[in-house]
Each structure stands twice: as C-alpha cells, then as structure tokens.
Write a protein that holds these residues in place. Structure first.
Motif, short mmCIF file in Angstrom:
data_model
loop_
_atom_site.label_atom_id
_atom_site.label_comp_id
_atom_site.label_asym_id
_atom_site.label_seq_id
_atom_site.Cartn_x
_atom_site.Cartn_y
_atom_site.Cartn_z
N VAL A 61 0.83 -1.20 0.00
CA VAL A 61 0.00 0.00 0.00
C VAL A 61 0.87 1.26 0.00
CG1 VAL A 61 -1.73 1.34 1.26
CG2 VAL A 61 -1.88 -1.17 1.20
N ALA A 62 1.76 1.36 0.98
CA ALA A 62 2.58 2.56 1.11
C ALA A 62 3.79 2.25 1.97
CB ALA A 62 1.78 3.70 1.75
N ALA A 63 4.82 3.06 1.82
CA ALA A 63 6.01 2.88 2.64
C ALA A 63 6.68 4.22 2.88
CB ALA A 63 6.99 1.91 1.98
N ILE A 64 7.48 4.24 3.93
CA ILE A 64 8.17 5.47 4.30
C ILE A 64 9.56 5.11 4.80
CG2 ILE A 64 7.21 5.41 6.66
CD1 ILE A 64 7.08 8.51 6.49
N GLY A 65 10.53 5.89 4.38
CA GLY A 65 11.88 5.67 4.83
C GLY A 65 12.10 6.22 6.23
N ARG A 66 13.33 6.34 6.59
CA ARG A 66 13.65 6.77 7.95
C ARG A 66 13.18 8.19 8.23
NH1 ARG A 66 19.88 5.35 8.80
NH2 ARG A 66 19.39 6.21 10.84
N SER A 67 13.06 8.99 7.18
CA SER A 67 12.58 10.36 7.33
C SER A 67 11.30 10.54 6.55
CB SER A 67 13.64 11.36 6.86
OG SER A 67 13.93 11.13 5.50
N ASP A 68 10.54 11.56 6.87
CA ASP A 68 9.23 11.76 6.29
C ASP A 68 9.25 12.05 4.80
OD1 ASP A 68 7.35 13.28 9.02
OD2 ASP A 68 7.74 11.20 8.44
N ASP A 69 10.38 12.44 4.24
CA ASP A 69 10.38 12.86 2.85
C ASP A 69 10.58 11.71 1.87
OD1 ASP A 69 13.78 14.22 2.75
OD2 ASP A 69 12.97 12.34 3.52
N ALA A 70 10.69 10.51 2.38
CA ALA A 70 10.88 9.36 1.48
C ALA A 70 9.65 8.47 1.57
CB ALA A 70 12.12 8.59 1.88
N THR A 71 8.60 8.84 0.82
CA THR A 71 7.36 8.06 0.84
C THR A 71 7.00 7.61 -0.57
OG1 THR A 71 6.00 10.06 0.59
CG2 THR A 71 6.48 9.34 2.83
N ALA A 119 8.11 -3.75 9.04
CA ALA A 119 9.37 -3.02 9.25
C ALA A 119 10.53 -3.78 8.63
CB ALA A 119 9.61 -2.82 10.75
N ARG A 120 11.51 -3.03 8.15
CA ARG A 120 12.75 -3.63 7.66
C ARG A 120 13.88 -2.66 8.00
NH1 ARG A 120 13.41 -2.40 1.14
NH2 ARG A 120 13.51 -0.13 1.38
N ARG A 121 15.07 -3.18 8.13
CA ARG A 121 16.22 -2.32 8.34
C ARG A 121 16.32 -1.34 7.16
NH1 ARG A 121 19.14 -1.76 12.97
NH2 ARG A 121 21.01 -1.49 11.75
N ALA A 122 16.62 -0.10 7.45
CA ALA A 122 16.67 0.93 6.42
C ALA A 122 17.55 0.50 5.25
CB ALA A 122 17.17 2.23 7.01
N ALA A 123 17.04 0.70 4.05
CA ALA A 123 17.76 0.30 2.84
C ALA A 123 17.68 1.43 1.81
CB ALA A 123 17.16 -0.98 2.28
N TRP A 124 18.52 1.35 0.80
CA TRP A 124 18.57 2.41 -0.21
C TRP A 124 17.50 2.23 -1.27
CZ3 TRP A 124 19.23 0.73 -5.16
CH2 TRP A 124 19.75 -0.56 -5.31
N TYR A 125 16.94 1.04 -1.40
CA TYR A 125 15.96 0.77 -2.45
C TYR A 125 14.55 0.74 -1.87
CZ TYR A 125 16.27 -3.91 -0.44
OH TYR A 125 16.28 -4.95 0.41
N ARG A 126 13.57 0.99 -2.73
CA ARG A 126 12.19 1.00 -2.30
C ARG A 126 11.73 -0.40 -1.91
NH1 ARG A 126 8.71 5.18 -6.06
NH2 ARG A 126 9.84 7.07 -5.47
N GLY A 127 10.99 -0.49 -0.84
CA GLY A 127 10.48 -1.78 -0.39
C GLY A 127 9.00 -1.92 -0.68
N THR A 128 8.66 -2.64 -1.71
CA THR A 128 7.25 -2.83 -2.08
C THR A 128 6.82 -4.29 -2.06
OG1 THR A 128 7.78 -2.96 -4.43
CG2 THR A 128 7.28 -0.78 -3.56
#
Length: 124
Positions: free
Chosen positions: A47-57, A97-106
C-alpha cells in the motif's frame, strides 16, 4: 521489532480512517516502515512505505492522492491516513518493518517484521 496496529473499523464509502502502528523493541528510526493489505481471497499487497525520514514516501497507484503515510520517530509510530475510502479498500491492513535500505520496499519478502493487522471495512 514488535508492531501493533490500531484504528481499523467500519466506514462508509467516501469516509476516512487513520491507522496507527506502534513499534517497540528496536531503534525505530533505523527502520523503513510499510503498510500492506490483504483482502479476502487475495494475496497481500503493498500500500505505502516510508523511509527513515518523512520525505521518502511512496504508494501503490490506486491509493495515491487518497492515502498518506507518515511517522513520528519520537512516538515510535507510523500512521496511514486514508481518505475517500472505497469498498475495494476493504482488507486487513498490516504494518511491516525492515532495516533501512537504499531501495524501495514494495514486496512482502523485503520486510522482516509484521504486525497482526487491523480490519478496515468500507461499505457502499
């Protein structure tokens, strides 16, 4: 990481709900967070995902402009604001949840921790 969702319920088409997912057990800000859903008889879908900061959605196409994912690292919580709900949004919604990564998690396989889910029912 332990994840507990809340906020699901029954709503009429066109209505809104806000889901919450509270995390515990690890440093929340080190994790990317995602929302997935599973409708009866269907596979779990992103549905949706967000990185460690709010600007990566990022969002699946069918919810863009209607759903908003956000997080509050101070409260160890991720939210999913759902507006203009449709009957086809009916599903069990789970956070992940997943450990922060550089690629999008879908994909489901890209997440390590899952909540039990909360049911959202949208009536027509």
């Amino acid at each position: 990481v332990q994840l507990v969702e809340s906020g699901g319920g029954l709503v009429q088409a066109g209505g809104s709900l806000r889901l919450s997912c509270e995390a515990s057990g690890r440093t929340f800000s080190n994790y990317d967070m995602g929302w997935f859903r599973q409708a009866p008889g269907k596979e779990r879908e992103f549905v949706a995902a967000i990185g460690r900061s709010d600007d990566a959605t990022y969002y699946r196409d069918g919810v863009k402009g209607r759903f908003t994912i956000s997080r509050d690292n101070g409260k160890n919580t991720v939210y999913l604001q759902m507006n203009s709900l449709k009957p086809e949004d009916t599903a069990v919604y789970c956070c992940a949840a997943r450990r922060a990564a550089w690629y999008r998690g879908t994909r489901v396989s890209e997440y390590d921790y899952w909540g039990q889910g909360t049911l959202v029912t949208v009536s027509s």
